[in-house]
Design an enzyme around this catalytic site. Structure first.
Site, mmCIF file in Angstrom:
data_model
loop_
_atom_site.group_PDB
_atom_site.id
_atom_site.type_symbol
_atom_site.label_atom_id
_atom_site.label_comp_id
_atom_site.label_asym_id
_atom_site.label_seq_id
_atom_site.Cartn_x
_atom_site.Cartn_y
_atom_site.Cartn_z
ATOM 1 N N GLY A 7 -23.316 1.357 50.824
ATOM 2 C CA GLY A 7 -23.440 2.289 49.708
ATOM 3 C C GLY A 7 -23.419 1.593 48.367
ATOM 4 N N GLY A 8 -24.521 1.721 47.632
ATOM 5 C CA GLY A 8 -24.623 1.093 46.320
ATOM 6 C C GLY A 8 -24.323 2.035 45.180
ATOM 7 N N GLY A 9 -23.604 3.140 45.458
ATOM 8 C CA GLY A 9 -23.192 4.069 44.403
ATOM 9 C C GLY A 9 -21.872 3.649 43.790
ATOM 10 C CB SER A 10 -19.608 5.382 41.426
ATOM 11 O OG SER A 10 -19.366 6.531 42.204
ATOM 12 N N GLY A 12 -18.985 2.710 46.422
ATOM 13 C CA GLY A 12 -19.348 1.495 47.147
ATOM 14 C C GLY A 12 -19.230 0.254 46.278
ATOM 15 C CE LYS A 182 -10.405 13.559 46.386
ATOM 16 N NZ LYS A 182 -11.178 12.451 46.902
ATOM 17 C CG ASN A 186 -12.594 16.798 46.173
ATOM 18 O OD1 ASN A 186 -12.201 16.363 45.106
ATOM 19 N ND2 ASN A 186 -12.858 16.013 47.201
#
Length: 303
Positions: A7-10, A12, A182, A186
C-alpha cells in the site's frame, strides 16, 4: 527479518518510513510504476513537526514475481481494495509466516479465513497521516497501533519490539473488542465530519452535532454490544486528541475518492439487520455518503 508493506497510501507510507528505522529490511509494495520510481529516485521522506527523515526502502510492484522472501507482511490498503489484493497475497506471499491487516471497519474479516496457512493479525491504527506526494508522508497526529491475533497468532512475532519513538505497537488479546471500539468511533466521526466538512474537534463545539454524535453512538453500541457510557467517553477523548485532524472520510470526499463507508457504517447496517435492530441515524449518514460518492462519479464521468 524482512518486512513487507502493501500500500502506497498514507498508512502504508507511514509504516514503511518508521519501520525503516529498525534493523530489519523493509520492502514497500505499490501498484504504480510512477510511485516506485519516485521513491527509488528520491527516497521516502517522513515529516513530523519540525523533524524530517528520509529513508531508502526497497520498492517493488505488487504485480511482480513471487515475494516469498518476505517474513512479515503488513497490508495497508483501503478496506474496499482487500479483495483485489487477496489473490496476490495468497499466490506471491505463500511463505510469509505472519500477516497484519490494518483496515478500517470489519468488512474485510470475511475474506481472511482464506489465509489459514498464515498467522493472521488485526491492527487498529490511531495515528494521523497525510500523504503529500508519492514519496512524502506527514505524520499529523501521534497515536499507537494496537495489534491482536485473529487466526493462529503463535508465529513468535513480538510486535511490540518493532515499536519506534512516536510509533508504538501495543499487543491486545481480544481482536473483537479492539475492532468494535475503533468501528464505533469511526462510525460517528467519519461520516459526520465528511458530511459537515469539519475537523474532528469541531463536532464537539455545536450542540446539534453533539446530539447527532450521541444518536449514532447509541446505535453502534447496541449493534456491537459494547457499553455506551464508556464508548462515549472514548469517542469524546478521540475528538479532543485529534481536534485539528480531518478524518480519512473527509479527506476522501475532498479528493473525490471512494470512501470506506461500506466497511464502517455499512457493516453496522448489515449487522443490525441480522440482529433485527433499528439504526435510522446510521442508515441516514450511510445514504448521504453514498450519494456524495455517486455525485462525484457522475461529475467525473461528465468531465
Amino acid at each position: 527479518m524482512k518486512i513487507g508493506v502493501i500500500g502506497g497510501g498514507s498508512i502504508g507510507l507511514l509504516f514503511t518510513a518508521y519501520l525503516s528505522k529498525s534493523p530489519h529490511e523493509v520492502v514497500l509494495f505499490v501498484r504504480r510504476e510512477a510511485q516506485q520510481q519516485a521513491i527509488g529516485t528520491m527516497g521516502l521522506t517522513l515529516k513530523y513537526g519540525s523533524s524530517v527523515y528520509t529513508c531508502q526502502p526497497g520498492v517493488r510492484l505488487l504485480s511482480g514475481a513471487d515475494h516469498n522472501d518476505i517474513d512479515v507482511l503488513i497490508v495497508a490498503v483501503k478496506s474496499y481494495n482487500i479483495e483485489q489484493v487477496m489473490p496476490e497475497i495468497g499466490e506471491k506471499f505463500s511463505r510469509t509466516r505472519s500477516i497484519l491487516f490494518v483496515q478500517n471497519g470489519m468488512q474485510h474479516l470475511r475474506v481472511l479465513p482464506k489465509l489459514q496457512m498464515h498467522s493472521i493479525y488485526i491492527g487498529v491504527v490511531e495515528h494521523g497521516a497525510l500523504k503529500e506526494s508519492d514519496h512524502l508522508i506527514s505524520h499529523t497526529g501521534l497515536g499507537q497501533t494496537k495489534i491482536a491475533p485473529y487466526l493462529d497468532g503463535h508465529s513468535g512475532i513480538n510486535w511490540e519490539k518493532l515499536s519506534k519513538e512516536n510509533f508504538p505497537f501495543t499487543y491486545q488479546n481480544d481482536w473483537y473488542a479492539m475492532l468494535s471500539e475503533k468501528l464505533h468511533i469511526n462510525a460517528v466521526i467519519n461520516p459526520l465530519t465528511a458530511i459537515l466538512k469539519v475537523t474532528n474537534g469541531a463536532l464537539l463545539t455545536n450542540p446539534y452535532w453533539v446530539y447527532l454524535m450521541k444518536q449514532l453512538s447509541k446505535e453502534a453500541c447496541k449493534v456491537l454490544n459494547i457499553k455506551d457510557h464508556e464508548a462515549w467517553k472514548d469517542l469524546v477523548t478521540v475528538c479532543k486528541n485529534t481536534s485539528l485532524n480531518k478524518s480519512s472520510m473527509l479527506r476522501d470526499i475532498e479528493n473525490n475518492r471512494k470512501t470506506e463507508i461500506d466497511a464502517i457504517n455499512g457493516f453496522l447496517l448489515n449487522s443490525a439487520q441480522q440482529k433485527n435492530i433499528e439504526v435510522p441515524n446510521n442508515r441516514f449518514v450511510f445514504q448521504v455518503i453514498k450519494g456524495m460518492e455517486e455525485s462525484m462519479e457522475s461529475r467525473g464521468n461528465n468531465g
